[in-house]
Design a protein around this motif. Structure first.
Motif, short mmCIF file in Angstrom:
data_model
loop_
_atom_site.label_atom_id
_atom_site.label_comp_id
_atom_site.label_asym_id
_atom_site.label_seq_id
_atom_site.Cartn_x
_atom_site.Cartn_y
_atom_site.Cartn_z
N ASN A 71 51.08 40.32 40.18
CA ASN A 71 50.37 39.43 41.10
C ASN A 71 51.25 39.07 42.29
OD1 ASN A 71 48.07 37.13 39.34
ND2 ASN A 71 47.93 39.31 39.74
N LEU A 72 50.61 38.69 43.41
CA LEU A 72 51.30 38.33 44.65
C LEU A 72 50.62 37.16 45.32
CD1 LEU A 72 51.80 41.75 46.52
CD2 LEU A 72 53.62 40.17 45.89
N TRP A 73 51.43 36.25 45.90
CA TRP A 73 50.92 35.16 46.72
C TRP A 73 51.81 35.00 47.95
CZ3 TRP A 73 51.68 35.07 41.54
CH2 TRP A 73 50.59 34.76 40.72
N ASN A 74 51.26 34.42 49.01
CA ASN A 74 52.05 33.91 50.12
C ASN A 74 52.87 32.73 49.57
OD1 ASN A 74 52.95 32.36 52.36
ND2 ASN A 74 51.17 32.90 53.59
N LEU A 75 54.18 32.81 49.70
CA LEU A 75 55.05 31.78 49.13
C LEU A 75 54.70 30.39 49.66
CD1 LEU A 75 57.55 30.93 47.49
CD2 LEU A 75 58.94 31.51 49.49
N HIS A 76 54.27 30.29 50.91
CA HIS A 76 54.02 29.00 51.56
C HIS A 76 52.57 28.54 51.48
CE1 HIS A 76 58.03 29.73 53.02
NE2 HIS A 76 57.63 30.83 53.60
N ASN A 77 51.69 29.44 51.05
CA ASN A 77 50.27 29.10 50.96
C ASN A 77 49.63 29.98 49.89
OD1 ASN A 77 47.60 28.46 51.23
ND2 ASN A 77 47.35 29.38 53.26
N PRO A 78 49.58 29.52 48.63
CA PRO A 78 49.08 30.37 47.56
C PRO A 78 47.59 30.68 47.63
CG PRO A 78 49.53 28.16 46.74
CD PRO A 78 50.08 28.22 48.13
N ARG A 79 46.88 30.03 48.57
CA ARG A 79 45.49 30.46 48.77
C ARG A 79 45.43 31.90 49.31
NH1 ARG A 79 41.53 25.61 50.96
NH2 ARG A 79 41.67 24.31 49.09
N GLU A 80 46.49 32.31 49.98
CA GLU A 80 46.58 33.71 50.40
C GLU A 80 47.22 34.48 49.26
OE1 GLU A 80 48.16 36.63 53.99
OE2 GLU A 80 48.87 34.56 53.91
N ARG A 81 46.45 35.37 48.66
CA ARG A 81 46.93 36.11 47.51
C ARG A 81 46.43 37.55 47.56
NH1 ARG A 81 43.41 33.03 42.80
NH2 ARG A 81 41.46 34.17 43.07
N PHE A 82 47.00 38.37 46.74
CA PHE A 82 46.66 39.79 46.67
C PHE A 82 45.19 39.98 46.35
CE2 PHE A 82 46.86 43.51 43.52
CZ PHE A 82 46.56 44.44 44.50
N TRP A 83 44.55 40.91 47.09
CA TRP A 83 43.13 41.22 46.93
C TRP A 83 43.02 42.66 46.45
CZ3 TRP A 83 39.13 40.92 51.52
CH2 TRP A 83 37.82 40.94 51.00
N ALA A 84 42.90 42.82 45.13
CA ALA A 84 42.93 44.16 44.54
C ALA A 84 41.75 45.02 44.97
CB ALA A 84 42.99 44.05 43.02
N SER A 85 40.55 44.46 44.99
CA SER A 85 39.37 45.28 45.29
C SER A 85 39.37 45.77 46.73
CB SER A 85 38.08 44.51 44.98
OG SER A 85 38.02 43.32 45.74
N ARG A 86 39.76 44.94 47.68
CA ARG A 86 39.82 45.40 49.07
C ARG A 86 40.95 46.40 49.27
NH1 ARG A 86 35.84 45.60 52.01
NH2 ARG A 86 35.56 43.46 52.73
N THR A 87 42.06 46.18 48.59
CA THR A 87 43.15 47.16 48.64
C THR A 87 42.66 48.50 48.11
OG1 THR A 87 44.84 45.45 48.38
CG2 THR A 87 45.47 47.70 47.81
N ARG A 88 41.88 48.48 47.07
CA ARG A 88 41.31 49.71 46.51
C ARG A 88 40.46 50.45 47.54
NH1 ARG A 88 39.40 47.43 42.14
NH2 ARG A 88 37.25 47.25 42.81
#
Length: 285
Positions: A71-88
């Protein structure tokens, strides 16, 4: 079978166009790197760590085949996180060098770029399987209870929940994963399958941090996935569980000349909504 074109196509200058010479240099010019953090994650557990923008980090098979859920998040704003389906959709269902892991809306930017993959030569096997999977997601105790009637607290979802708790995150922040070192595909019935992990001791997947990151990794309780976890032949795969290592490197500053952390998505519209003056405000006039 004739190949059909991908829906999302890269045009010159778009965010999907990757500067391959830059990321190639990052992968190849390792002499100036400085190791700033390294640790081993024991079997059936998880750990979170931070990576500054412009650094690289590796997930390493330190003893042999083992799947990891990432898993991945923006260190300063965890609302920004990795989006697996769009990356796919934007990259591939299985990722490798020069692919990127993208963040969720409304941010939509590359969080990392994969710079090196020791399993890049795996390709497509005889069953259509490929490595580093975005088709599936993490194992979890809810599905386990549904399928087996039993509770088990060390699924990847639970491992990730425990890993991020010291950073103030909760179960609601854990999200769909990149399954590192995992071989998967779709069978003739269009159903998801998993195969035994092909990683050997020393294999790795390397990432370049595009922004300041909080990362978390679970060493899957299924180990190398060579034994079934559900169904009539299910058994506890403890004997095929192994740890995973993480290494974080600071790069030679000269390598980063001209590189900039990517901005968030440019769209700033209101999604077609018109903001009306509230009735109480109108009555004041």
């Amino acid at each position: 079978m004739k190949s059909y074109p991908a829906a999302y196509q890269s045009s010159k200058g778009s965010a999907l166009e990757v500067d391959r010479p830059f990321y190639g240099r990052v992968a190849e010019e390792t002499a100036g790197r400085e190791l700033v953090d390294s640790f081993v994650i024991p079997i059936r557990s998880g750990r979170a760590w931070t990576v500054p923008a412009g650094h690289v980090f590796r997930i390493v098979a330190v003893e042999g085949p083992q799947v990891g859920d990432f898993n991945l998040w923006n260190l300063h704003n965890p609302r920004e996180r990795f989006w697996a389906s769009r990356t796919r959709q934007l990259q591939q269902a299985h990722v490798s060098s020069f692919d990127r892991l993208w963040s969720c809306l409304p941010f939509l930017r590359p969080m990392v770029t994969i710079t090196n993959d020791s399993l890049a030569g795996y390709g497509i096997d005889e069953h259509g399987g490929r490595v580093h999977d975005l088709l599936g997601t993490r194992c979890d105790p809810y599905v386990n209870r549904m399928l087996t009637g039993e509770d088990f607290h060390f699924h990847c979802h639970s491992n990730l929940v425990r890993a991020v708790a010291p950073y103030g995150l909760t179960e609601f922040d854990v999200h769909d994963v990149l399954n590192v070192f995992q071989v998967t595909g779709l069978n003739a019935e269009d159903k998801y399958f998993m195969k035994a992990c092909p990683a050997e001791k020393g294999d790795f997947l390397e990432f370049f941090a595009e922004i300041d990151l909080l990362c978390a990794l679970s060493t899957c309780p299924g180990g190398d996935l060579s034994l079934p976890m559900w169904g009539p032949e299910a058994r506890d795969p403890l004997e095929v569980c192994r740890p995973l290592g993480v290494e974080v490197y600071r790069l030679d500053p000269a390598l980063l000349e001209g590189w900039r952390s990517p901005p968030v998505a440019a769209y700033r519209g209101q999604h077609g909504l018109r903001l009306e003056t509230p009735a109480w405000e109108k009555s004041r006039g």
